[in-house]
Write a protein that holds these residues in place. Sequence first.
Motif: not given
Length: 788
Positions: A68-86
């Motif tokens: 989510y790019l908040d242009e007024d606050k110049r802030n980026l809010r994010s969420s990620e799901t990572i699947t790591y394979y060994n």
Amino acid sequence: MKFKIFTLLFCSVFAFGQDIQNNPKSNHGNKFEQLGTILPTPNFYRTASGAPGQGYWQNRADYDITAYLDEDKRNLRSSETITYYNNSPDDLEYLWLQLDENEHSSVKDAGFDDGSKLPKMMPSDRLKSTELPVKDNGYGVNLEKVRDVSGMPLQFVVNKTMMRIDLPKVLKKGEKFTFKIDWNYNISNRMVMGGRGGYENFPEDGNDLYTITQWYPRMCVYSDFKGWQNNQFTGRGEFALVFGDFKVSMNVPTDHIVAGTGVVKNYEQVLTSAQLNRWKQAQTSNEPIEIVTLDEAKKAEKNKSKERKIWRFEADNVRDFAWTSSRKFIWDGMKVTIPENNNQVMAMSLYPKEAYNLYRKFSTRAVAHTIKTYSEFTIPYPYPVAQSIEAANGMEYPMICFNYGRTEKDGTYSEGIKNGMIGVIIHEVGHNFFPMIINSDERQWSWMDEGLNTFVEYLTEERWDNKFPSRRGPAHTIVDYMKLPKEQLEPIMTNSENIIQFGPNAYSKPATGLNILRETIMGRELFDKAFKTYAKRWAFKHPEPADFFRTMNDASAENLDWFWRGWFYGIDPVDISIDKVTVSSPDVDAVPKSKDVSYTVEKPLQNEFTDISKIRNKNDKNITFYMDKDKETQDFYWRYDRGMEKVDQAKTYTLKNDNFENVPAKDKANLQKINAYQIDFSNKGGLVMPIILEFTFEDGSKLTDKSSAQIWRKNEQKVSKTYYFDKKLKSIQLDPMKETADIDTTNNFWGEIPEATSKFEVFKQKQAGSARGAANGKVNPMQAAGKK
């Protein structure tokens, strides 16, 4: 990254970056020795040929990210799901991730300080009292939640720009682990704070242009050659990343245009019907079509909508994801077909109106030219998109890169800006190959991506325009760097953080070296095959320097260890000097005087000293010597060595040499025209190179000759070579085309060829071989004694 402004841990194995010599005090046996133990030992994972081994493996990470790019606050809010394979054979107790945005933090950065001195001048807005202790400037990653798929919190530790997640149980070979991270950060003004990502503000219209790079917590590489590559990010050494699939959605203001790694999956929802129609046209066009027009971009600058929309991207088998967002963007694109694999690629450019007259004309065409040319020299471009974004700087990511190239306010531009823009576009688009596909460890070895890429950039610039002013690649352009005092130099094989002259060391010198290999040492056909072999072997894998060196040797049958040793592990420059020219003429009437040759007698060849083994053998009654019991073997020399045959060793003996005869009269006239020219060279710089000569004769004609670098192998400091010409030399020019990066051309020319000062005997040889009895310059004792 295109090096423009920068003017710095050797490898973990100290010897890896050093030119280890067998005998530094010797004049030979050093520069042409094999790299040997300097390179890591071949193993099950990496072969001695430079190819991946049967046991080669690499881990993988898939990402699902929302932003989510908040242009007024110049802030980026994010969420990620990572699947790591060994996929490694190892049990992993923890995972390491990179938090590169901490580079901008005053309290969470890597802490690699540089020294400072009192200034002569300073802008007033930068002059302020030093704050101790240092206060938090509000930048860097703010971690909100770190949890597993069930929502349970995970234990983690942040160490500057690195984050360790302690796993609830060991991750074994063949297993995967999925976890989630929520975070946010304040977007920095990259025009003030520097760095690769951030925003640029345009005061005239009040809009921002965002380049969102290194923006998500991303997996470090775990490899067979290092384990976790978790060296801190200092802003210099770039990235070591794993491949995976990405799904990314960006929530931005509705009038923003977004471009990113991969392909957009919902153009119908984010484009107007007119823009969507133009997008479809561009997919079949051989000329760039404006998808978002100049007029549309100008209108969006003024309206500044507060509504929002979501762009959805997908990218398969990439090592990273970057994106850009702004309402200022004009967007054009065209189709490109890659002949080698028939891949249909969308070449595209996004740029503000400030760059219109340059980017509209050149950018997308340069993108297309780059991916086609690189495909010819490396591997076929495999991705569906290649994009150039005008953002006042140069930086690269998979399928997208950021470049510069703005006009004056009246729309005009200088030739320097035009060529610089084309060069940086070629360079950054080229990074799709090195290191986005041939995925080297940039954090450790900058040259493996910047140097190799700069080399192919040079080849691509040459194909763009035969008069293109390339700054890196031609041998003569590296001379000023090679001339520097040695305390200001370091080998190419130096860790990224420790390089002082970063541009010449990581970009120019390796690119120049490869061009010298291609044009002067190996030849184009042999080099190109070997280089393509390296690219093919290590596409979508993690190569190390030894893999490159070994592959180039293996695929060419050229032992190039001398070159890797000198050019990559050393700091010596090239400086070959013509020291002296000696001229001799033939004497075709001298041989008859030499038919009778005088020799002394060969001494007994038995050992002068009786060693302990011979004494013990003689005293051992169980040993019987063959020659003592077989009388037939007791020849003249058996008796001679025991003093039983007497020969006057002080006497001089004359033998008839019937192997030579007079030169026939019909040949004398032509032979007398020939002069012999001995040219003495010295290696003043220390780096061996081929000796390339241009001979100019008194009649104005010219001849050229090239001796391989191996001419120095028996004496690395001095060498002589003799030529025989049937016309008189006027001058000799060393390295006439400036192919070797010789730092001193004042000793490369000899313009006063002396007259012959001596003569050498010329004879007609009746048969091959030396005169009988004179094989070693001595008369054999059997001849002198007159016995058989």
